[in-house]
Write a protein that holds these residues in place. Structure first.
Motif, PDB file in Angstrom:
ATOM      1  N   UNK A   1      -6.965   4.250  -4.302  1.00 29.06           N
ATOM      2  CA  UNK A   1      -5.182   4.630  -4.491  1.00 29.06           C
ATOM      3  C   UNK A   1      -5.377   5.157  -2.703  1.00 29.06           C
ATOM      4  N   UNK A   2      -4.308   5.921  -2.740  1.00 26.12           N
ATOM      5  CA  UNK A   2      -4.160   6.225  -1.226  1.00 26.12           C
ATOM      6  C   UNK A   2      -3.798   7.419  -1.858  1.00 26.12           C
ATOM      7  N   UNK A   3      -3.858   8.012  -0.947  1.00 25.58           N
ATOM      8  CA  UNK A   3      -2.926  10.218  -0.519  1.00 25.58           C
ATOM      9  C   UNK A   3      -2.160   9.795  -0.596  1.00 25.58           C
ATOM     10  N   UNK A   4      -1.651   9.220   0.792  1.00 20.18           N
ATOM     11  CA  UNK A   4      -0.361  10.053   1.521  1.00 20.18           C
ATOM     12  C   UNK A   4      -0.279   9.098   1.713  1.00 20.18           C
ATOM     13  N   UNK A   5       1.075   7.997   1.423  1.00 18.94           N
ATOM     14  CA  UNK A   5       1.660   6.743   1.961  1.00 18.94           C
ATOM     15  C   UNK A   5       2.700   5.668   1.557  1.00 18.94           C
TER      16      UNK A   5
END
Length: 165
Positions: free
Chosen positions: A15-19
């Motif tokens: 998963x990505x933290x922000x984006x």
């Protein structure tokens, strides 16, 4: 290799933290979405993931693009809608989906798609090889499978992905 072991394995993407996660991209269009967004960028350390031809809950296939540390501009979303009219944009903040919306096909496309007619004024060049100062402009005449019609020569552009500038 034991096929049972292979079938139990599942490929995971972090998963990505922000984006931004662009989901439900038309199968085979993930790399063209990356091209529209100018990704990957030289020197960038942000993670960009392209997952192609994965099964969706509907039983169909789809592509997914994950872009760390970037939220898309409205013009970028409009361009993506031309080649992936069923895509969903998910804005991720602190590992959670902060916003989610489907792309909407614009009524017009200006300066984003080249006319497929080599004789169209939008493709004309002067004696020095410079383009005429005419902005390519299209009306969207079909939305389910997008078709654009040139405002200048009336040629229909069906394979929009190949004409994206």
């Amino acid at each position: 290799m034991n096929t049972e072991v292979v079938s139990q394995k599942e490929m995971k993407v972090s998963p990505i933290r922000n984006g931004t996660v662009i989901d439900h991209i038309t199968p085979g269009m993930a790399l063209k979405v990356l091209r529209i967004l100018g990704l990957p960028r030289e020197g960038s350390r942000s993670v960009v993931s392209a997952i192609m031809n994965v099964p969706s809950e509907s039983g169909r296939r789809k592509d997914i693009v994950k872009i760390e540390d970037r939220e898309l501009e409205p013009e970028e979303v409009d361009r993506i809608s031309l080649i992936a009219p069923n895509a969903t944009i998910n804005i991720i903040r602190d590992y959670e989906v902060a916003e989610k919306h489907k792309v909407a096909l614009p009524e017009r496309a200006e300066g984003t798609v080249a006319c497929s007619n080599p004789n169209c004024i939008t493709n004309a060049r002067d004696e020095f090889g410079r383009r005429e100062p005419v902005l390519a402009s299209f009306r969207v005449i079909a939305k389910e499978k997008p078709v654009l019609r040139c405002d200048y020569c009336d040629r229909d552009v069906v394979n929009i992905a190949d004409q994206i500038m």
